[in-house]
Enzyme design. Structure first.
Site, PDB file in Angstrom:
ATOM      1  N   GLY A  83       0.811  -1.219   0.000  1.00 35.68           N
ATOM      2  CA  GLY A  83       0.000   0.000   0.000  1.00 35.68           C
ATOM      3  C   GLY A  83       0.839   1.262   0.000  1.00 35.68           C
ATOM      4  O   GLY A  83       2.024   1.230  -0.319  1.00 35.68           O
ATOM      5  N   GLN A 100      14.591  -9.255  -3.521  1.00 37.41           N
ATOM      6  CA  GLN A 100      13.279  -9.905  -3.356  1.00 37.41           C
ATOM      7  C   GLN A 100      12.844 -10.586  -4.657  1.00 37.41           C
ATOM      8  O   GLN A 100      12.395 -11.735  -4.653  1.00 37.41           O
ATOM      9  CB  GLN A 100      12.259  -8.846  -2.945  1.00 37.41           C
ATOM     10  CG  GLN A 100      10.812  -9.306  -3.015  1.00 37.41           C
ATOM     11  CD  GLN A 100       9.862  -8.241  -2.497  1.00 37.41           C
ATOM     12  OE1 GLN A 100       9.739  -8.068  -1.308  1.00 37.41           O
ATOM     13  NE2 GLN A 100       9.196  -7.530  -3.387  1.00 37.41           N
ATOM     14  N   HIS A 142       4.346   1.614  -7.953  1.00 36.71           N
ATOM     15  CA  HIS A 142       3.329   0.568  -7.888  1.00 36.71           C
ATOM     16  C   HIS A 142       2.411   0.643  -9.125  1.00 36.71           C
ATOM     17  O   HIS A 142       2.051  -0.382  -9.703  1.00 36.71           O
ATOM     18  CB  HIS A 142       2.442   0.739  -6.653  1.00 36.71           C
ATOM     19  CG  HIS A 142       3.155   0.643  -5.349  1.00 36.71           C
ATOM     20  ND1 HIS A 142       3.349   1.730  -4.531  1.00 36.71           N
ATOM     21  CD2 HIS A 142       3.714  -0.417  -4.705  1.00 36.71           C
ATOM     22  CE1 HIS A 142       3.978   1.347  -3.432  1.00 36.71           C
ATOM     23  NE2 HIS A 142       4.230   0.062  -3.516  1.00 36.71           N
ATOM     24  N   GLN A 166       7.124  -9.948   7.917  1.00 37.61           N
ATOM     25  CA  GLN A 166       8.365  -9.606   7.197  1.00 37.61           C
ATOM     26  C   GLN A 166       9.072  -8.407   7.842  1.00 37.61           C
ATOM     27  O   GLN A 166      10.099  -7.950   7.335  1.00 37.61           O
ATOM     28  CB  GLN A 166       8.105  -9.370   5.708  1.00 37.61           C
ATOM     29  CG  GLN A 166       7.362  -8.089   5.362  1.00 37.61           C
ATOM     30  CD  GLN A 166       7.037  -8.012   3.885  1.00 37.61           C
ATOM     31  OE1 GLN A 166       6.275  -8.814   3.362  1.00 37.61           O
ATOM     32  NE2 GLN A 166       7.623  -7.043   3.191  1.00 37.61           N
TER      33      GLN A 166
HETATM   34  P1  AMP Z   1       5.984  -2.480  -1.581  1.00 35.04           P
HETATM   35  O1  AMP Z   1       4.613  -1.890  -1.435  1.00 35.04           O
HETATM   36  O2  AMP Z   1       7.083  -1.535  -1.196  1.00 35.04           O
HETATM   37  O3  AMP Z   1       6.097  -3.837  -0.952  1.00 35.04           O
HETATM   38  O4  AMP Z   1       6.195  -2.724  -3.130  1.00 35.04           O
HETATM   39  C1  AMP Z   1       5.296  -3.505  -3.868  1.00 35.04           C
HETATM   40  C2  AMP Z   1       5.876  -3.777  -5.228  1.00 35.04           C
HETATM   41  O5  AMP Z   1       6.093  -2.545  -5.910  1.00 35.04           O
HETATM   42  C3  AMP Z   1       7.229  -4.496  -5.155  1.00 35.04           C
HETATM   43  O6  AMP Z   1       7.282  -5.476  -6.187  1.00 35.04           O
HETATM   44  C4  AMP Z   1       8.197  -3.377  -5.385  1.00 35.04           C
HETATM   45  O7  AMP Z   1       9.434  -3.797  -5.939  1.00 35.04           O
HETATM   46  C5  AMP Z   1       7.433  -2.505  -6.365  1.00 35.04           C
HETATM   47  N1  AMP Z   1       7.941  -1.132  -6.324  1.00 35.04           N
HETATM   48  C6  AMP Z   1       8.083  -0.334  -5.236  1.00 35.04           C
HETATM   49  N2  AMP Z   1       8.660   0.848  -5.582  1.00 35.04           N
HETATM   50  C7  AMP Z   1       8.917   0.761  -6.915  1.00 35.04           C
HETATM   51  C8  AMP Z   1       9.534   1.640  -7.868  1.00 35.04           C
HETATM   52  N3  AMP Z   1       9.992   2.826  -7.521  1.00 35.04           N
HETATM   53  N4  AMP Z   1       9.620   1.220  -9.141  1.00 35.04           N
HETATM   54  C9  AMP Z   1       9.166  -0.009  -9.521  1.00 35.04           C
HETATM   55  N5  AMP Z   1       8.577  -0.881  -8.669  1.00 35.04           N
HETATM   56  C10 AMP Z   1       8.460  -0.507  -7.389  1.00 35.04           C
END
Ligand code: AMP
Length: 285
Positions: A30, A159, A36, A60
Protein backbone atom coordinates in the site's frame (compact mmCIF):
# COMPACT_ATOMS: atom_id res chain seq x y z
CA UNK A 1 -13.78 -3.50 -5.82
CA UNK A 2 -12.32 -3.52 -2.30
CA UNK A 3 -12.38 -6.93 -0.58
CA UNK A 4 -11.10 -7.89 2.84
CA UNK A 5 -11.91 -11.60 3.03
CA UNK A 6 -10.06 -14.52 1.42
CA UNK A 7 -13.32 -16.32 0.65
CA UNK A 8 -14.67 -13.31 -1.29
CA UNK A 9 -11.55 -13.23 -3.47
CA UNK A 10 -11.74 -17.00 -4.04
CA UNK A 11 -15.34 -16.64 -5.28
CA UNK A 12 -14.29 -14.17 -7.98
CA UNK A 13 -11.19 -16.17 -8.90
CA UNK A 14 -13.29 -19.33 -9.33
CA UNK A 15 -15.66 -17.46 -11.59
CA UNK A 16 -12.84 -15.99 -13.70
CA UNK A 17 -11.15 -19.38 -14.04
CA UNK A 18 -14.43 -20.89 -15.21
CA UNK A 19 -14.54 -18.27 -17.99
CA UNK A 20 -10.92 -19.02 -18.96
CA UNK A 21 -9.72 -15.51 -18.07
CA UNK A 22 -6.08 -14.80 -17.28
CA UNK A 23 -5.30 -13.35 -13.86
CA UNK A 24 -2.51 -10.96 -12.81
CA UNK A 25 -1.44 -10.31 -9.21
CA UNK A 26 0.38 -7.20 -7.99
CA UNK A 27 1.43 -7.68 -4.35
CA UNK A 28 1.99 -4.42 -2.43
CA UNK A 29 2.07 -3.01 1.08
CA UNK A 30 0.00 0.00 0.00
CA UNK A 31 0.78 3.73 0.21
CA UNK A 32 0.72 3.40 -3.55
CA UNK A 33 2.84 5.65 -5.77
CA UNK A 34 3.79 5.79 -9.45
CA UNK A 35 6.18 2.83 -8.98
CA UNK A 36 3.33 0.57 -7.89
CA UNK A 37 1.10 2.03 -10.61
CA UNK A 38 3.61 1.03 -13.30
CA UNK A 39 3.23 -2.60 -12.14
CA UNK A 40 -0.57 -2.32 -12.11
CA UNK A 41 -0.57 -0.76 -15.59
CA UNK A 42 1.59 -3.59 -16.94
CA UNK A 43 -0.72 -6.14 -15.31
CA UNK A 44 -3.85 -4.54 -16.77
CA UNK A 45 -2.24 -4.55 -20.23
CA UNK A 46 -1.25 -8.21 -20.01
CA UNK A 47 -4.08 -9.87 -18.08
CA UNK A 48 -7.87 -10.12 -18.32
CA UNK A 49 -8.31 -9.60 -14.58
CA UNK A 50 -6.02 -7.92 -12.07
CA UNK A 51 -5.85 -8.24 -8.29
CA UNK A 52 -3.77 -5.75 -6.30
CA UNK A 53 -3.08 -6.88 -2.76
CA UNK A 54 -2.54 -4.23 -0.10
CA UNK A 55 -1.17 -5.83 3.02
CA UNK A 56 1.44 -4.58 5.48
CA UNK A 57 2.76 -8.04 6.24
CA UNK A 58 3.73 -8.20 9.92
CA UNK A 59 5.91 -11.31 9.57
CA UNK A 60 8.36 -9.61 7.20
CA UNK A 61 9.16 -6.82 9.68
CA UNK A 62 11.94 -7.36 12.20
CA UNK A 63 11.68 -6.20 15.82
CA UNK A 64 12.36 -2.45 16.00
CA UNK A 65 11.39 -1.79 12.35
CA UNK A 66 8.59 0.52 11.19
CA UNK A 67 5.63 -1.92 11.21
CA UNK A 68 3.44 0.34 13.36
CA UNK A 69 4.27 3.60 11.60
CA UNK A 70 4.32 2.20 8.03
CA UNK A 71 2.00 4.51 5.99
CA UNK A 72 -1.51 3.10 5.59
CA UNK A 73 -3.67 4.93 3.00
CA UNK A 74 -6.19 2.31 1.91
CA UNK A 75 -8.91 4.67 0.71
CA UNK A 76 -6.53 6.55 -1.61
CA UNK A 77 -4.92 3.26 -2.70
CA UNK A 78 -8.30 1.83 -3.66
CA UNK A 79 -9.14 4.94 -5.67
CA UNK A 80 -5.83 4.76 -7.57
CA UNK A 81 -6.38 1.08 -8.33
CA UNK A 82 -9.91 1.77 -9.60
CA UNK A 83 -8.58 4.55 -11.85
CA UNK A 84 -5.92 2.14 -13.13
CA UNK A 85 -8.65 -0.42 -13.96
CA UNK A 86 -7.60 -3.08 -11.47
CA UNK A 87 -10.50 -5.42 -10.75
CA UNK A 88 -9.96 -6.21 -7.09
CA UNK A 89 -8.05 -4.58 -4.26
CA UNK A 90 -7.50 -7.29 -1.67
CA UNK A 91 -6.77 -5.75 1.73
CA UNK A 92 -6.95 -8.45 4.40
CA UNK A 93 -6.36 -7.88 8.11
CA UNK A 94 -3.37 -9.66 9.72
CA UNK A 95 -5.77 -12.04 11.50
CA UNK A 96 -7.55 -12.83 8.21
CA UNK A 97 -4.17 -13.86 6.78
CA UNK A 98 -2.64 -15.60 9.78
CA UNK A 99 -5.39 -16.29 12.31
CA UNK A 100 -5.47 -14.72 15.74
CA UNK A 101 -2.20 -14.64 17.63
CA UNK A 102 -0.24 -17.00 15.37
CA UNK A 103 1.75 -14.71 13.20
CA UNK A 104 4.77 -13.72 15.23
CA UNK A 105 6.00 -17.21 15.85
CA UNK A 106 7.11 -19.91 13.49
CA UNK A 107 6.24 -22.38 16.25
CA UNK A 108 2.68 -22.23 14.95
CA UNK A 109 2.86 -21.04 11.36
CA UNK A 110 4.12 -22.90 8.29
CA UNK A 111 6.83 -20.79 6.68
CA UNK A 112 8.40 -20.86 3.23
CA UNK A 113 12.14 -20.40 3.79
CA UNK A 114 14.25 -19.34 0.80
CA UNK A 115 17.87 -20.58 0.60
CA UNK A 116 20.41 -19.11 3.02
CA UNK A 117 22.81 -18.36 0.15
CA UNK A 118 20.28 -15.82 -1.16
CA UNK A 119 19.22 -14.36 2.19
CA UNK A 120 22.46 -14.03 4.21
CA UNK A 121 23.51 -10.93 2.25
CA UNK A 122 22.34 -7.46 1.23
CA UNK A 123 19.02 -6.65 2.99
CA UNK A 124 18.80 -10.14 4.50
CA UNK A 125 21.89 -9.52 6.60
CA UNK A 126 20.36 -6.73 8.67
CA UNK A 127 16.73 -7.87 8.25
CA UNK A 128 17.03 -11.42 9.57
CA UNK A 129 13.94 -13.47 8.67
CA UNK A 130 12.60 -10.75 6.36
CA UNK A 131 12.63 -12.90 3.23
CA UNK A 132 11.05 -15.84 5.08
CA UNK A 133 8.13 -13.51 5.81
CA UNK A 134 8.06 -12.27 2.21
CA UNK A 135 8.12 -15.77 0.65
CA UNK A 136 5.47 -17.00 3.09
CA UNK A 137 3.03 -14.18 2.36
CA UNK A 138 3.67 -14.25 -1.39
CA UNK A 139 2.95 -17.99 -1.39
CA UNK A 140 -0.28 -17.41 0.49
CA UNK A 141 -1.28 -14.69 -1.99
CA UNK A 142 -0.42 -17.01 -4.89
CA UNK A 143 -2.67 -19.70 -3.39
CA UNK A 144 -5.52 -17.28 -2.74
CA UNK A 145 -5.45 -15.47 -6.11
CA UNK A 146 -4.02 -18.29 -8.28
CA UNK A 147 -2.65 -15.82 -10.82
CA UNK A 148 -1.11 -16.69 -14.18
CA UNK A 149 1.27 -13.73 -13.85
CA UNK A 150 2.67 -11.89 -10.82
CA UNK A 151 4.35 -8.50 -11.10
CA UNK A 152 7.34 -7.43 -8.99
CA UNK A 153 9.53 -4.32 -9.15
CA UNK A 154 13.28 -4.29 -9.73
CA UNK A 155 13.34 -1.72 -6.91
CA UNK A 156 13.48 -4.72 -4.57
CA UNK A 157 15.88 -6.69 -6.75
CA UNK A 158 16.95 -9.18 -4.06
CA UNK A 159 13.28 -9.91 -3.36
CA UNK A 160 12.59 -10.41 -7.06
CA UNK A 161 15.52 -12.84 -7.44
CA UNK A 162 14.40 -14.78 -4.35
CA UNK A 163 10.78 -14.97 -5.55
CA UNK A 164 11.93 -16.26 -8.95
CA UNK A 165 14.06 -18.88 -7.19
CA UNK A 166 11.12 -19.93 -5.00
CA UNK A 167 8.82 -20.26 -8.02
CA UNK A 168 11.41 -22.40 -9.80
CA UNK A 169 12.29 -24.58 -6.80
CA UNK A 170 8.66 -25.20 -5.80
CA UNK A 171 7.35 -25.61 -9.37
CA UNK A 172 4.80 -22.86 -8.86
CA UNK A 173 2.91 -22.44 -12.17
CA UNK A 174 3.10 -18.64 -12.24
CA UNK A 175 5.16 -16.40 -14.52
CA UNK A 176 7.03 -13.69 -12.65
CA UNK A 177 7.13 -10.40 -14.56
CA UNK A 178 9.95 -8.02 -13.51
CA UNK A 179 9.19 -4.30 -13.81
CA UNK A 180 11.78 -1.49 -14.07
CA UNK A 181 12.43 1.00 -11.25
CA UNK A 182 10.37 4.19 -11.44
CA UNK A 183 12.28 7.29 -10.30
CA UNK A 184 11.63 10.94 -9.62
CA UNK A 185 13.21 13.31 -12.17
CA UNK A 186 15.93 13.84 -9.58
CA UNK A 187 16.88 10.16 -9.84
CA UNK A 188 15.48 9.19 -6.42
CA UNK A 189 13.77 5.79 -6.66
CA UNK A 190 10.12 6.05 -5.60
CA UNK A 191 9.37 4.32 -2.30
CA UNK A 192 6.54 4.44 0.23
CA UNK A 193 9.24 5.15 2.82
CA UNK A 194 10.22 8.41 1.03
CA UNK A 195 7.26 9.88 2.96
CA UNK A 196 9.45 9.75 6.07
CA UNK A 197 12.12 12.01 4.50
CA UNK A 198 12.31 15.75 5.19
CA UNK A 199 12.94 18.04 2.19
CA UNK A 200 16.57 18.36 3.28
CA UNK A 201 16.98 14.60 3.68
CA UNK A 202 15.56 14.13 0.19
CA UNK A 203 18.53 16.00 -1.25
CA UNK A 204 20.93 13.76 0.72
CA UNK A 205 18.95 10.73 -0.49
CA UNK A 206 20.01 11.55 -4.07
CA UNK A 207 23.44 10.15 -3.18
CA UNK A 208 22.17 6.59 -3.76
CA UNK A 209 21.24 7.03 -7.41
CA UNK A 210 24.24 9.31 -8.00
CA UNK A 211 26.63 6.66 -6.65
CA UNK A 212 25.04 3.98 -8.84
CA UNK A 213 25.07 6.13 -11.98
CA UNK A 214 28.66 7.19 -11.40
CA UNK A 215 29.73 3.54 -10.93
CA UNK A 216 27.98 2.69 -14.18
CA UNK A 217 29.71 5.44 -16.12
CA UNK A 218 33.10 4.38 -14.66
CA UNK A 219 32.32 0.80 -15.73
CA UNK A 220 31.39 1.97 -19.24
CA UNK A 221 34.77 3.76 -19.36
CA UNK A 222 36.46 0.42 -18.74
CA UNK A 223 36.93 0.15 -14.95
CA UNK A 224 35.89 -3.35 -13.92
CA UNK A 225 37.73 -3.85 -10.62
CA UNK A 226 34.98 -3.86 -7.98
CA UNK A 227 37.18 -2.37 -5.25
CA UNK A 228 38.10 0.54 -7.52
CA UNK A 229 34.42 1.05 -8.43
CA UNK A 230 33.43 0.97 -4.73
CA UNK A 231 36.02 3.65 -3.95
CA UNK A 232 34.19 6.10 -6.25
CA UNK A 233 31.17 6.12 -3.91
CA UNK A 234 32.87 8.00 -1.07
CA UNK A 235 32.86 11.30 -2.95
CA UNK A 236 29.03 11.33 -2.62
CA UNK A 237 28.80 10.43 1.07
CA UNK A 238 28.99 12.74 4.10
CA UNK A 239 27.91 12.80 7.75
CA UNK A 240 24.23 12.68 6.68
CA UNK A 241 24.69 9.19 5.23
CA UNK A 242 24.95 5.91 7.09
CA UNK A 243 26.01 3.44 4.39
CA UNK A 244 24.79 -0.11 5.14
CA UNK A 245 26.12 -1.84 2.05
CA UNK A 246 27.39 -1.29 -1.47
CA UNK A 247 27.69 -4.68 -3.13
CA UNK A 248 28.34 -6.07 -6.59
CA UNK A 249 26.53 -9.34 -7.35
CA UNK A 250 25.77 -11.56 -10.29
CA UNK A 251 22.28 -10.63 -11.51
CA UNK A 252 21.02 -14.21 -11.66
CA UNK A 253 22.30 -15.97 -8.55
CA UNK A 254 23.42 -13.23 -6.14
CA UNK A 255 27.02 -14.46 -6.18
CA UNK A 256 29.40 -11.66 -5.13
CA UNK A 257 31.83 -10.65 -7.90
CA UNK A 258 35.26 -9.00 -7.82
CA UNK A 259 35.27 -8.08 -11.52
CA UNK A 260 32.24 -6.27 -12.92
CA UNK A 261 30.50 -7.44 -16.11
CA UNK A 262 27.26 -6.52 -17.89
CA UNK A 263 25.51 -9.10 -15.66
CA UNK A 264 26.61 -7.40 -12.46
CA UNK A 265 23.92 -5.70 -10.40
CA UNK A 266 25.11 -3.05 -7.96
CA UNK A 267 23.09 -2.87 -4.74
CA UNK A 268 23.12 -0.04 -2.22
CA UNK A 269 21.41 0.50 1.14
CA UNK A 270 21.95 3.70 3.09
CA UNK A 271 20.19 5.43 5.97
CA UNK A 272 19.38 9.12 5.55
CA UNK A 273 17.80 10.95 8.49
CA UNK A 274 17.16 7.56 10.10
CA UNK A 275 15.25 6.30 7.01
CA UNK A 276 16.63 3.17 5.39
CA UNK A 277 16.71 3.52 1.59
CA UNK A 278 17.68 0.96 -1.05
CA UNK A 279 18.46 1.19 -4.74
CA UNK A 280 20.20 -0.89 -7.40
CA UNK A 281 21.24 -0.89 -11.02
CA UNK A 282 22.36 -3.43 -13.63
CA UNK A 283 25.68 -2.42 -15.21
CA UNK A 284 24.81 -3.87 -18.63
CA UNK A 285 21.46 -2.09 -18.98
P1 AMP B 1 5.98 -2.48 -1.58
O1 AMP B 1 4.61 -1.89 -1.44
O2 AMP B 1 7.08 -1.54 -1.20
O3 AMP B 1 6.10 -3.84 -0.95
O4 AMP B 1 6.20 -2.72 -3.13
C1 AMP B 1 5.30 -3.51 -3.87
C2 AMP B 1 5.88 -3.78 -5.23
O5 AMP B 1 6.09 -2.55 -5.91
C3 AMP B 1 7.23 -4.50 -5.16
O6 AMP B 1 7.28 -5.48 -6.19
C4 AMP B 1 8.20 -3.38 -5.39
O7 AMP B 1 9.43 -3.80 -5.94
C5 AMP B 1 7.43 -2.50 -6.36
N1 AMP B 1 7.94 -1.13 -6.32
C6 AMP B 1 8.08 -0.33 -5.24
N2 AMP B 1 8.66 0.85 -5.58
C7 AMP B 1 8.92 0.76 -6.92
C8 AMP B 1 9.53 1.64 -7.87
N3 AMP B 1 9.99 2.83 -7.52
N4 AMP B 1 9.62 1.22 -9.14
C9 AMP B 1 9.17 -0.01 -9.52
N5 AMP B 1 8.58 -0.88 -8.67
C10 AMP B 1 8.46 -0.51 -7.39
Amino acid sequence: MLLHKIEEVRKHVKNWKKQGLSIGLVPTMGALHAGHLSLIKKAVEKCDKVVVSVFVNPIQFCPGEDLDKYPRTLEADNKLCEEANADIVFAPSPSEMYGEGQMHTNDFLTYVIPPFFYTNKLCGKSRVGHFDGVCTVVNKLFNIVQPDFAFFGQKDAQQLIIIKKMVKDLNIPIEIIPCPIVRENSGLALSSRNKYLSEEDKTYALALSKILNNIKSCYKKGITDVNALKETAYAFLNEHHELEYLEFMNENDLEAVTTATDNTRVFIACKVGGVRLIDNLLLGE
